[in-house]
Design a protein around this motif. Sequence first.
Motif, mmCIF file in Angstrom:
data_model
loop_
_atom_site.group_PDB
_atom_site.id
_atom_site.type_symbol
_atom_site.label_atom_id
_atom_site.label_comp_id
_atom_site.label_asym_id
_atom_site.label_seq_id
_atom_site.Cartn_x
_atom_site.Cartn_y
_atom_site.Cartn_z
ATOM 1 N N GLU A 1 0.816 -1.221 0.000
ATOM 2 C CA GLU A 1 0.000 0.000 0.000
ATOM 3 C C GLU A 1 0.845 1.264 0.000
ATOM 4 O OE1 GLU A 1 -2.795 -0.400 3.261
ATOM 5 O OE2 GLU A 1 -3.305 -2.438 2.621
ATOM 6 N N ILE A 2 2.111 1.158 0.431
ATOM 7 C CA ILE A 2 2.934 2.369 0.535
ATOM 8 C C ILE A 2 4.139 2.316 -0.409
ATOM 9 C CG2 ILE A 2 4.371 3.746 2.111
ATOM 10 C CD1 ILE A 2 2.380 2.914 4.363
ATOM 11 N N VAL A 3 4.980 1.291 -0.269
ATOM 12 C CA VAL A 3 6.253 1.301 -1.008
ATOM 13 C C VAL A 3 6.052 1.065 -2.506
ATOM 14 C CG1 VAL A 3 8.511 0.198 -1.236
ATOM 15 C CG2 VAL A 3 7.602 0.713 1.025
ATOM 16 N N TRP A 4 5.308 0.048 -2.869
ATOM 17 C CA TRP A 4 5.117 -0.222 -4.300
ATOM 18 C C TRP A 4 4.448 0.947 -5.027
ATOM 19 C CZ3 TRP A 4 3.250 -6.047 -4.194
ATOM 20 C CH2 TRP A 4 4.380 -6.862 -4.020
ATOM 21 N N PRO A 5 3.308 1.478 -4.500
ATOM 22 C CA PRO A 5 2.698 2.604 -5.222
ATOM 23 C C PRO A 5 3.628 3.814 -5.327
ATOM 24 C CG PRO A 5 1.240 1.798 -3.478
ATOM 25 C CD PRO A 5 2.522 1.048 -3.348
ATOM 26 N N THR A 6 4.499 3.990 -4.317
ATOM 27 C CA THR A 6 5.426 5.123 -4.371
ATOM 28 C C THR A 6 6.453 4.909 -5.478
ATOM 29 O OG1 THR A 6 5.100 5.571 -2.029
ATOM 30 C CG2 THR A 6 7.118 6.438 -3.022
ATOM 31 N N LEU A 7 6.996 3.709 -5.517
ATOM 32 C CA LEU A 7 8.005 3.407 -6.538
ATOM 33 C C LEU A 7 7.397 3.533 -7.941
ATOM 34 C CD1 LEU A 7 10.932 2.515 -6.630
ATOM 35 C CD2 LEU A 7 10.170 0.145 -6.532
ATOM 36 N N ARG A 8 6.180 3.000 -8.097
ATOM 37 C CA ARG A 8 5.496 3.078 -9.392
ATOM 38 C C ARG A 8 5.173 4.529 -9.756
ATOM 39 N NH1 ARG A 8 2.178 -1.338 -8.239
ATOM 40 N NH2 ARG A 8 0.628 0.082 -7.381
ATOM 41 N N GLY A 9 4.660 5.259 -8.769
ATOM 42 C CA GLY A 9 4.276 6.653 -9.014
ATOM 43 C C GLY A 9 5.484 7.504 -9.391
ATOM 44 N N LEU A 10 6.601 7.294 -8.711
ATOM 45 C CA LEU A 10 7.804 8.073 -9.027
ATOM 46 C C LEU A 10 8.261 7.768 -10.448
ATOM 47 C CD1 LEU A 10 9.714 7.874 -5.617
ATOM 48 C CD2 LEU A 10 8.834 9.947 -6.715
ATOM 49 N N ALA A 11 8.206 6.493 -10.834
ATOM 50 C CA ALA A 11 8.614 6.125 -12.199
ATOM 51 C C ALA A 11 7.667 6.763 -13.217
ATOM 52 C CB ALA A 11 8.641 4.606 -12.352
ATOM 53 N N GLN A 12 6.350 6.687 -12.925
ATOM 54 C CA GLN A 12 5.363 7.284 -13.842
ATOM 55 C C GLN A 12 5.581 8.781 -14.005
ATOM 56 O OE1 GLN A 12 1.600 6.445 -11.988
ATOM 57 N NE2 GLN A 12 1.541 4.337 -12.766
ATOM 58 N N GLU A 13 6.026 9.441 -12.933
ATOM 59 C CA GLU A 13 6.214 10.884 -13.000
ATOM 60 C C GLU A 13 7.615 11.257 -13.512
ATOM 61 O OE1 GLU A 13 4.917 13.020 -9.534
ATOM 62 O OE2 GLU A 13 3.005 11.954 -9.451
ATOM 63 N N GLY A 14 8.318 10.266 -14.044
ATOM 64 C CA GLY A 14 9.633 10.559 -14.640
ATOM 65 C C GLY A 14 10.737 10.732 -13.620
ATOM 66 N N ARG A 15 10.566 10.161 -12.428
ATOM 67 C CA ARG A 15 11.582 10.258 -11.375
ATOM 68 C C ARG A 15 11.901 8.867 -10.859
ATOM 69 N NH1 ARG A 15 10.370 15.477 -8.229
ATOM 70 N NH2 ARG A 15 8.829 16.528 -9.495
ATOM 71 N N PRO A 16 12.323 7.937 -11.708
ATOM 72 C CA PRO A 16 12.560 6.571 -11.224
ATOM 73 C C PRO A 16 13.513 6.578 -10.031
ATOM 74 C CG PRO A 16 13.663 6.947 -13.316
ATOM 75 C CD PRO A 16 12.777 8.127 -13.084
ATOM 76 N N PHE A 17 13.170 5.772 -9.027
ATOM 77 C CA PHE A 17 13.911 5.823 -7.763
ATOM 78 C C PHE A 17 14.848 4.633 -7.635
ATOM 79 C CE2 PHE A 17 14.925 5.409 -3.395
ATOM 80 C CZ PHE A 17 14.874 6.680 -2.862
ATOM 81 N N ARG A 18 16.143 4.921 -7.634
ATOM 82 C CA ARG A 18 17.136 3.875 -7.386
ATOM 83 C C ARG A 18 17.897 4.267 -6.116
ATOM 84 N NH1 ARG A 18 21.810 3.896 -11.415
ATOM 85 N NH2 ARG A 18 20.646 2.469 -12.728
ATOM 86 N N GLY A 19 17.746 3.425 -5.101
ATOM 87 C CA GLY A 19 18.373 3.745 -3.820
ATOM 88 C C GLY A 19 17.545 3.123 -2.724
ATOM 89 N N VAL A 20 17.688 3.638 -1.511
ATOM 90 C CA VAL A 20 16.882 3.121 -0.407
ATOM 91 C C VAL A 20 15.666 4.016 -0.225
ATOM 92 C CG1 VAL A 20 16.778 2.669 2.069
ATOM 93 C CG2 VAL A 20 18.813 2.057 0.786
ATOM 94 N N LEU A 21 14.513 3.417 -0.355
ATOM 95 C CA LEU A 21 13.273 4.125 -0.089
ATOM 96 C C LEU A 21 12.888 3.752 1.342
ATOM 97 C CD1 LEU A 21 11.372 5.975 -1.620
ATOM 98 C CD2 LEU A 21 10.318 3.976 -2.648
ATOM 99 N N TYR A 22 12.826 4.744 2.186
ATOM 100 C CA TYR A 22 12.641 4.518 3.619
ATOM 101 C C TYR A 22 11.330 5.161 4.023
ATOM 102 C CZ TYR A 22 13.628 6.248 8.465
ATOM 103 O OH TYR A 22 13.576 6.636 9.772
ATOM 104 N N ALA A 23 10.342 4.353 4.339
ATOM 105 C CA ALA A 23 9.055 4.880 4.776
ATOM 106 C C ALA A 23 9.013 4.902 6.298
ATOM 107 C CB ALA A 23 7.924 4.011 4.235
ATOM 108 N N GLY A 24 8.781 6.091 6.862
ATOM 109 C CA GLY A 24 8.462 6.199 8.282
ATOM 110 C C GLY A 24 6.969 5.933 8.376
#
Length: 426
Positions: free
Chosen positions: A248-271
């Motif tokens: 509900e949090i990490v996957w949609p964020t990773l997908r959304g960032l890629a869709q918005e042209g900001r693919p995320f490579r690194g550590v995604l840390y959700a508080g």
Amino acid sequence: MRILVIGGGAREHALCWSLAKSSDAGEIYCAPGNPGIAEVADCLPVSSGEIVELADFAEKLRIDLTVVGPEVPLSLGIADLFAKRELPIFGPSRLAAQIETSKVFAKEFFGRHGIPTAAAEVCSSADEVRAAVDRLGYPTVLKADGLAGGKGVLIVESAHDMKRALGLFFGERVFGAAGDRVLVEEFLHGHEASFLAICDGEVALPLPTARDYKTLYDGDRGPNTGGMGGHSPAGVLDAEGSSRALREIVWPTLRGLAQEGRPFRGVLYAGVMVTDLGPKVLEFNARFGDPETEVILPRVATDMAAVLSAALSHGELERFSPLEVKAEVCAGVVLCASGYPGVTVSGKVISGLTEAARVPGVEIFQGNTQQDGDRLLTGGGRIMVATATAPSLADAIARAYEAAEKIQFEGKHFRRDIGAAGLNRV
Ligand code: AMP
Ligand code: GLY
């Protein structure tokens, strides 16, 4: 594999320590590093904000994998610069890192992608903040938009707190431009956990969960700090909770960032706040957590150098899923200089490290220390983290405190209740 780690705190000490165990690791460099890191890596005299000099070093030393610790070089675009020069780096681009560096961007992004979070309003003046707090009621949370070293969040419980907070944001301007915009946020009740995942732009590989103790005083009281201790696992996310945080949090964020042209490579840390309605995200960081990393990495059995370099190639990361995690629990206690998180003194002699390191299961990760001939001195702020692994959380905590007591320096202080939140839940 020739590795460069950027940063010089206890998190980078844990990273270098972990990467040095890799069967593929050749020379390990750290910029700027610290005296503890110097035991496992060659320290380079470049600060983590000097991104051009860092790229020059990476090129000259033919580095195969650069790993970025802190957020500042990410916010300055270190990953973009390295990419332009075709230097392999594990860390997000400046645009992808905005998920951490702008809380307003992050909050609006959560809205666009239906990611569960606290309701919030963006305000640019004291009057707007007052009106938003009138609508949301007390307690409420005020957050500086930009980077504030983990100190830009104020919980406001009364009109008196509110007056003080408005003074800090708009009178004294203690957060500078980072406080030009303020997020006024609904206060969420629940239990906190740090949920970190290694990402290659498309795939997220979760690390073991952790719990960070952010406030200065026992019982989660007092001002927020950069972190006073922690443990892994978090103790508040069961398998179902972790799976929900991922879905509900990490996957949609990773997908959304890629869709918005900001693919995320690194550590995604959700508080994450684990609420009655499920996990909600409080904030994202675009990097390894500190002190989470110090308690997570001792539990990871998979070769981290192999994992992080897999994240640099398309389609390689999934091979490591799921990460191999030891059943042991790890706890860590942060030792601070007197005055932290305010102004601190430095130059105090540190002793007892050898005795502390002899406690079974203990690893000491140095933060802000300085070498002076054969003396080790404090450098102010967070000096080091005493971590311990053990079969149970209670044992890990006891060992970490045994080590913490053996380390001596004038003005040393630390929380006495690290682990309490986890113990109450287990
Ligand atoms: P952050 O830097 O956003 O993680 O916030 C620092 C700390 O403030 C968190 O670890 C929480 O303890 C607390 N906090 C932040 N946002 C909220 C919220 N919406 N409700 C309750 N507590 C919060
Ligand atoms: N542990 C909090 C942080 O790394 O920001």
